[in-house]
Design a protein around this motif. Structure first.
Motif, PDB file in Angstrom:
ATOM      1  N   LEU A 558      46.723 109.588  18.563  1.00  9.63           N
ATOM      2  CA  LEU A 558      46.655 108.151  18.807  1.00  9.63           C
ATOM      3  C   LEU A 558      47.252 107.850  20.173  1.00  9.63           C
ATOM      4  O   LEU A 558      48.431 108.127  20.423  1.00  9.63           O
ATOM      5  N   GLY A 559      46.454 107.285  21.067  1.00  9.00           N
ATOM      6  CA  GLY A 559      46.953 106.833  22.357  1.00  9.00           C
ATOM      7  C   GLY A 559      47.562 105.446  22.217  1.00  9.00           C
ATOM      8  O   GLY A 559      46.927 104.538  21.677  1.00  9.00           O
ATOM      9  N   LEU A 560      48.786 105.288  22.708  1.00  8.87           N
ATOM     10  CA  LEU A 560      49.489 104.017  22.566  1.00  8.87           C
ATOM     11  C   LEU A 560      49.965 103.518  23.919  1.00  8.87           C
ATOM     12  O   LEU A 560      50.568 104.272  24.692  1.00  8.87           O
ATOM     13  N   GLY A 561      49.719 102.246  24.192  1.00  8.92           N
ATOM     14  CA  GLY A 561      50.292 101.566  25.342  1.00  8.92           C
ATOM     15  C   GLY A 561      51.113 100.398  24.838  1.00  8.92           C
ATOM     16  O   GLY A 561      50.546  99.400  24.370  1.00  8.92           O
ATOM     17  N   ARG A 562      52.449 100.506  24.919  1.00  3.96           N
ATOM     18  CA  ARG A 562      53.324  99.485  24.345  1.00  3.96           C
ATOM     19  C   ARG A 562      54.545  99.282  25.238  1.00  3.96           C
ATOM     20  O   ARG A 562      54.972 100.188  25.961  1.00  3.96           O
ATOM     21  N   ALA A 563      55.101  98.089  25.166  1.00  4.11           N
ATOM     22  CA  ALA A 563      56.339  97.810  25.877  1.00  4.11           C
ATOM     23  C   ALA A 563      57.458  98.662  25.301  1.00  4.11           C
ATOM     24  O   ALA A 563      57.451  99.030  24.120  1.00  4.11           O
ATOM     25  N   LYS A 566      59.156  98.770  21.489  1.00  8.04           N
ATOM     26  CA  LYS A 566      58.199  98.608  20.399  1.00  8.04           C
ATOM     27  C   LYS A 566      58.091  99.907  19.610  1.00  8.04           C
ATOM     28  O   LYS A 566      58.326 101.004  20.129  1.00  8.04           O
ATOM     29  N   SER A 567      57.695  99.782  18.358  1.00  8.82           N
ATOM     30  CA  SER A 567      57.597 100.954  17.492  1.00  8.82           C
ATOM     31  C   SER A 567      56.486 101.892  17.945  1.00  8.82           C
ATOM     32  O   SER A 567      55.395 101.453  18.325  1.00  8.82           O
ATOM     33  N   LEU A 568      56.775 103.172  17.882  1.00  9.51           N
ATOM     34  CA  LEU A 568      55.779 104.215  18.109  1.00  9.51           C
ATOM     35  C   LEU A 568      55.525 104.989  16.816  1.00  9.51           C
ATOM     36  O   LEU A 568      54.958 106.084  16.849  1.00  9.51           O
ATOM     37  N   VAL A 569      55.943 104.404  15.694  1.00  9.46           N
ATOM     38  CA  VAL A 569      55.798 105.066  14.398  1.00  9.46           C
ATOM     39  C   VAL A 569      55.050 104.123  13.450  1.00  9.46           C
ATOM     40  O   VAL A 569      55.656 103.425  12.638  1.00  9.46           O
ATOM     41  N   PRO A 570      53.730 104.067  13.554  1.00  6.70           N
ATOM     42  CA  PRO A 570      52.955 103.202  12.670  1.00  6.70           C
ATOM     43  C   PRO A 570      52.780 103.826  11.291  1.00  6.70           C
ATOM     44  O   PRO A 570      53.079 105.001  11.071  1.00  6.70           O
ATOM     45  N   THR A 571      52.297 103.014  10.367  1.00  6.37           N
ATOM     46  CA  THR A 571      51.802 103.535   9.095  1.00  6.37           C
ATOM     47  C   THR A 571      50.365 103.972   9.317  1.00  6.37           C
ATOM     48  O   THR A 571      49.550 103.216   9.858  1.00  6.37           O
ATOM     49  N   VAL A 572      50.046 105.206   8.928  1.00  2.00           N
ATOM     50  CA  VAL A 572      48.712 105.752   9.186  1.00  2.00           C
ATOM     51  C   VAL A 572      48.129 106.299   7.886  1.00  2.00           C
ATOM     52  O   VAL A 572      48.782 107.109   7.194  1.00  2.00           O
ATOM     53  N   ASP A 592      61.775 105.145  32.577  1.00  3.12           N
ATOM     54  CA  ASP A 592      61.692 104.599  33.938  1.00  3.12           C
ATOM     55  C   ASP A 592      60.288 104.136  34.312  1.00  3.12           C
ATOM     56  O   ASP A 592      60.091 103.632  35.423  1.00  3.12           O
ATOM     57  N   ARG A 593      59.329 104.313  33.414  1.00  2.07           N
ATOM     58  CA  ARG A 593      58.010 103.731  33.633  1.00  2.07           C
ATOM     59  C   ARG A 593      58.031 102.282  33.168  1.00  2.07           C
ATOM     60  O   ARG A 593      58.880 101.866  32.379  1.00  2.07           O
ATOM     61  N   ASP A 594      57.070 101.492  33.646  1.00  2.98           N
ATOM     62  CA  ASP A 594      57.063 100.072  33.300  1.00  2.98           C
ATOM     63  C   ASP A 594      56.867  99.848  31.805  1.00  2.98           C
ATOM     64  O   ASP A 594      57.342  98.863  31.247  1.00  2.98           O
ATOM     65  N   SER A 595      56.156 100.744  31.155  1.00  2.00           N
ATOM     66  CA  SER A 595      55.926 100.666  29.720  1.00  2.00           C
ATOM     67  C   SER A 595      55.615 102.070  29.220  1.00  2.00           C
ATOM     68  O   SER A 595      55.439 102.993  30.012  1.00  2.00           O
ATOM     69  N   PHE A 596      55.537 102.208  27.909  1.00  2.00           N
ATOM     70  CA  PHE A 596      55.175 103.501  27.334  1.00  2.00           C
ATOM     71  C   PHE A 596      53.652 103.607  27.259  1.00  2.00           C
ATOM     72  O   PHE A 596      52.973 102.698  26.780  1.00  2.00           O
ATOM     73  N   PHE A 597      53.132 104.729  27.741  1.00  2.00           N
ATOM     74  CA  PHE A 597      51.718 105.062  27.561  1.00  2.00           C
ATOM     75  C   PHE A 597      51.658 106.539  27.254  1.00  2.00           C
ATOM     76  O   PHE A 597      51.929 107.381  28.109  1.00  2.00           O
ATOM     77  N   GLY A 598      51.343 106.850  26.002  1.00  2.00           N
ATOM     78  CA  GLY A 598      51.339 108.247  25.597  1.00  2.00           C
ATOM     79  C   GLY A 598      50.565 108.448  24.316  1.00  2.00           C
ATOM     80  O   GLY A 598      50.103 107.493  23.684  1.00  2.00           O
ATOM     81  N   VAL A 599      50.421 109.704  23.933  1.00  2.00           N
ATOM     82  CA  VAL A 599      49.746 110.075  22.695  1.00  2.00           C
ATOM     83  C   VAL A 599      50.789 110.511  21.685  1.00  2.00           C
ATOM     84  O   VAL A 599      51.682 111.307  22.011  1.00  2.00           O
ATOM     85  N   ILE A 600      50.685 109.988  20.467  1.00  2.00           N
ATOM     86  CA  ILE A 600      51.458 110.550  19.366  1.00  2.00           C
ATOM     87  C   ILE A 600      50.519 111.443  18.564  1.00  2.00           C
ATOM     88  O   ILE A 600      49.362 111.091  18.322  1.00  2.00           O
ATOM     89  N   GLU A 614      37.874 107.711   7.579  1.00  4.19           N
ATOM     90  CA  GLU A 614      38.405 106.396   7.900  1.00  4.19           C
ATOM     91  C   GLU A 614      39.879 106.529   8.248  1.00  4.19           C
ATOM     92  O   GLU A 614      40.658 107.113   7.499  1.00  4.19           O
ATOM     93  N   VAL A 615      40.254 105.984   9.409  1.00 10.96           N
ATOM     94  CA  VAL A 615      41.638 106.010   9.873  1.00 10.96           C
ATOM     95  C   VAL A 615      42.136 104.576   9.965  1.00 10.96           C
ATOM     96  O   VAL A 615      41.531 103.745  10.651  1.00 10.96           O
ATOM     97  N   LYS A 616      43.229 104.279   9.252  1.00 15.36           N
ATOM     98  CA  LYS A 616      43.834 102.948   9.307  1.00 15.36           C
ATOM     99  C   LYS A 616      45.229 103.065   9.899  1.00 15.36           C
ATOM    100  O   LYS A 616      46.047 103.866   9.431  1.00 15.36           O
ATOM    101  N   VAL A 617      45.491 102.243  10.928  1.00 13.07           N
ATOM    102  CA  VAL A 617      46.767 102.286  11.638  1.00 13.07           C
ATOM    103  C   VAL A 617      47.372 100.893  11.603  1.00 13.07           C
ATOM    104  O   VAL A 617      46.720  99.922  12.012  1.00 13.07           O
ATOM    105  N   THR A 618      48.618 100.792  11.143  1.00 11.98           N
ATOM    106  CA  THR A 618      49.286  99.500  11.042  1.00 11.98           C
ATOM    107  C   THR A 618      50.673  99.582  11.661  1.00 11.98           C
ATOM    108  O   THR A 618      51.451 100.497  11.339  1.00 11.98           O
ATOM    109  N   PHE A 619      50.970  98.632  12.526  1.00 15.10           N
ATOM    110  CA  PHE A 619      52.295  98.519  13.123  1.00 15.10           C
ATOM    111  C   PHE A 619      53.023  97.322  12.522  1.00 15.10           C
ATOM    112  O   PHE A 619      52.408  96.285  12.242  1.00 15.10           O
ATOM    113  N   ALA A 620      54.327  97.460  12.394  1.00 11.45           N
ATOM    114  CA  ALA A 620      55.128  96.370  11.841  1.00 11.45           C
ATOM    115  C   ALA A 620      55.481  95.328  12.892  1.00 11.45           C
ATOM    116  O   ALA A 620      55.944  94.236  12.545  1.00 11.45           O
TER     117      ALA A 620
END
Length: 734
Positions: A558-563, A566-572, A592-600, A614-620
């Protein structure tokens, strides 16, 4: 060249008996690892330098009489890229067509091309290196970009933009004719024609970031140039757009939409491959660290791969025609430490490129030979140089000797063979392995900023026995990169790998292992991508066409771009099955980057996969984007046992000055939580492994008693956060 040699019976690289390794590595020497159709280590793709055979910088007052031979043959290195030859020819040797203003004179191009071929034919010492040089030809911005800037011959390319003459036509015609007329088939016919052409080098950096042009105009230029090159050459591969810094996540992925997505939409049909440049910033603005190696690079690739597949039904290959590090805080005099900043990035990035061997055309360590064109004396030397003056940094005098940059090539000088299965229990340890007859190579790279202890498990040997191990360990000692070599009998039970270091173990066996089993790796992409994240609203994706066998492994990416914060541990959920989502990810926390952009990377039980998934991803919590979704599937011909599942419950600490303690752990009811003053006023949370928050409260003092007696027994995560800083520990309740 600064190498250290040791001979050890068990020695400093072995752990004391009974010591516990932090990371375990499995190598299955009987299990061929195939990515797409690729199962061999291709040195031409991965052990290469940003240089061309014909460059005069190979010559001069060198420590050796034949630098080309010493370096290219001595360390088995490949070439190369040429951004200067075609520019020199245009600037200094090409006149305007008297009948067509703004176009190069075809007769002049052909005449100069004959001269170039004859000159090459006469330089017979260059000819033995032709097979090391499936060259990338690239145009520089000026005078190729049509904006009125004249060549040294007093004319400029046509700026017309009509249906009959699309913008860039004159540039493309010149490039097409030059490629056709200036190359032969090798030897006395002239240099071999370049296999690859990049339309123009880093155009948006110059024309958009520091100019007033629009990306759309640059991409139309690419189309016209590509059409004209193909008009004269049907045997070259053309790519673009040579991104200097592919920061897809900027401005909430607006930069992705305005640049790479637009380029693929406008010009993708005319491009044979995508070209990007990847640089770490290990020290910028007084010590800030902004890395691409690790999860950021994974997210950059995955987003481009998925959109390429969605648009064209295939992942078009990548050209990494520059990569390494930019050492901003170390402009000036040469130092071994400056070289180390580049070395450590090159080795990590190389191993991540190797994971994509099926979709990589070529990767070039950005390392000119001497870069005298970028040096203005001993206190202003170019950051990237294979060679330096012997008396540096005291004086810009003496013969030319290797800089410490050569250590990458010394480290990798022998690696070759068939790729076999390798596995590490930590995402921060990159591992790969190859077998060549009775020799095996195991490569280890540490993304962590601390040393790790690694336990080695060589499996699938059958009757083969490891008789001897030669080790090369490239690491930083003080302020100097050291390539330490050692030797021991048999296989070490464990090794110690220094911070951000790379180690290659060469195993000599009594007989060649039988590689009669297979691991076939396939990457499947979801039908949707780049979705906004809203709190407690599931994002649903479909991954179809997954081919399954009797044995295998799978990893959801999962590629995530978040401030930050923010959580990087969704319910999947995959097909309704809840996954254990790791807290760990590759590399640093990107603080030190402006935001997080990475793959979990989330392990998926193989038995839970179907042909259509089917893949369901939910963030709190609210905000950010899920940028890409892919399933990495490994089909095994036999059952494979792993040392440990990749749960990766390792700490991602934003700063070494921040601390967190949880004790007793395991606990039956309550735990004492101790944090640094930085976190007072923030929040603590106890979470399930799937990301559900079980308890939370404000941190009102540095030491607190947390009552967890109401929670069921099991494994949890306890997380503290404040002002974007996050720390996590595993918590076991009995």
């Amino acid at each position: 060249m600064g190498l250290k040699y040791l001979h050890i019976a068990c020695g400093m690289l072995c752990l004391a008996i009974g010591a516990k390794a932090q990371v375990r590595v499995d190598i299955n020497l009987d299990l061929k690892h195939q990515v797409g159709q690729i199962d061999q280590f291709d040195r031409n793709k991965f052990v290469a330098i940003h240089a061309n055979t014909t460059e005069r910088e190979w010559d001069g007052d060198n420590f050796t009489t034949d630098l080309r031979n010493d370096f290219l043959n001595g360390y088995d290195v490949y070439l190369g890229r040429d951004t200067g030859g075609i520019s020199w020819a245009l600037n200094s040797n090409t006149d305007e067509d008297p009948a067509r203003p703004g176009f190069a004179d075809p007769a002049g191009i052909e005449s100069y091309g004959t001269t170039v071929k004859n000159n090459y034919a006469a330089q017979t010492s260059w000819h033995p290196y032709e097979d090391r040089n499936d060259q990338i030809l690239a145009a520089q911005l000026h005078p190729f970009w049509p904006d009125g800037q004249e060549t040294n011959r007093g004319w400029a390319f046509s700026e017309a933009d009509t249906e009959a003459e699309p913008f860039g036509t004159a540039t493309g015609e010149y490039m097409g004719r030059y490629i056709r007329d200036s190359y032969g088939t090798g030897g006395t016919t002239g240099a071999k024609k370049p296999l690859y052409v990049e339309v123009i080098n880093e155009p948006l950096w110059h024309l958009v970031d520091f100019g007033t042009d629009e990306p759309e105009k640059i991409f139309r230029f690419h189309n016209a140039v590509a059409d004209q090159i193909r008009k004269y050459n049907d045997d070259v591969l053309i790519g673009g757009f040579c991104t200097a810094f592919p920061d897809h996540e900027n401005r909430g992925f607006a930069q992705w939409n305005e640049r790479w997505k637009l380029f693929m939409d406008m010009s993708g049909d005319k491009m044979d491959y995508w070209t990007i440049h990847l640089y770490d910033f290990p020290s910028i603005n007084n010590g800030k660290q902004r890395y691409r190696k690790g999860s950021n690079m994974e997210a950059t690739f995955d987003l481009m791969e998925q959109y390429s597949y969605m648009q064209f039904g295939e992942v078009k290959p990548f050209m990494i025609s520059e990569y390494g590090a930019q050492m901003h805080d170390y402009f000036g005099a040469w130092s071994p430490y400056r070289d180390w900043l580049h070395l450590k990035s090159v080795n990590s990035m190389m191993m991540q490129f190797m994971e994509r061997a099926n979709i990589i055309n070529k990767t070039l360590n950005f390392l000119p030979v001497k870069a005298e064109w970028g040096t203005n004396g001993v206190d202003d030397t170019y950051n990237h140089r294979l060679m330096r003056k012997a008396d540096e940094p005291q004086a810009y005098t003496g013969e030319w000797v290797y800089s410490d940059m050569v250590k990458t090539y010394q480290l990798w000088s022998e690696v070759k063979g068939t790729r076999v299965d390798s596995y590490a229990t930590s995402l921060d340890l990159l591992v790969d392995a190859y077998v060549d007859g009775k020799t095996a190579y195991v490569i280890l790279n540490n993304l962590k900023f601390e040393a790790v202890q690694i336990e080695l498990n060589a499996l699938g040997l059958s009757t083969a026995v490891v008789e001897e191990t030669d080790l090369k360990h490239l690491y930083l000692e003080g302020q100097v990169p050291v390539l330490e070599q050692s030797n021991q009998q048999g296989l070490p039970e464990a090794v110690s790998l220094e911070s951000e270091a790379t180690m290659i173990l060469k195993l000599t066996l009594n007989e060649a292992p039988s590689i009669d089993q297979t691991s076939v790796e396939t990457k499947y992409y979801a039908t949707d991508y780049l979705q906004e994240i809203h709190a407690n609203e599931p994002l649903t994706f479909t991954i179809s066409g997954v081919q399954l066998g009797d044995h295998g492994e799978a990893m959801l990416r999962l590629g995530l771009g978040r401030a930050h914060g923010k959580s990087l541990v969704p319910t999947v959920l995959v097909n309704g099955f809840a996954l254990d989502v790791p807290v760990d990810f590759r590399g640093d926390d990107q603080a030190d980057r402006d935001s997080f952009f990475g793959v979990i990377e989330i392990p998926v039980p193989y038995q839970q996969l179907q042909n259509s998934n089917e893949v369901k991803v939910t963030f709190a919590d609210e905000g950010g984007h899920l940028s890409s979704v892919a399933m990495q599937v490994y089909g095994f011909s036999r059952e494979v046992d792993r040392s440990n599942p990749v749960l990766g419950l390792e700490d991602k600490i934003a700063s070494t000055s921040l601390q967190m303690k949880v004790y007793p752990n395991p606990s039956f009811d309550s735990v004492r939580l101790e944090v640094a003053p930085d976190f007072v006023g923030g929040q603590w949370q106890i979470m399930t492994l799937s990301g559900q928050v079980a308890q939370e409260a404000k941190i009102d003092q540095e030491v607190m008693l947390v009552d967890a007696s109401v929670l069921p027994s099991g494994v949890y995560l306890i997380r503290v956060s404040n002002q974007g800083e996050v720390l996590t520990r595993k918590l076991v309740l009995k």
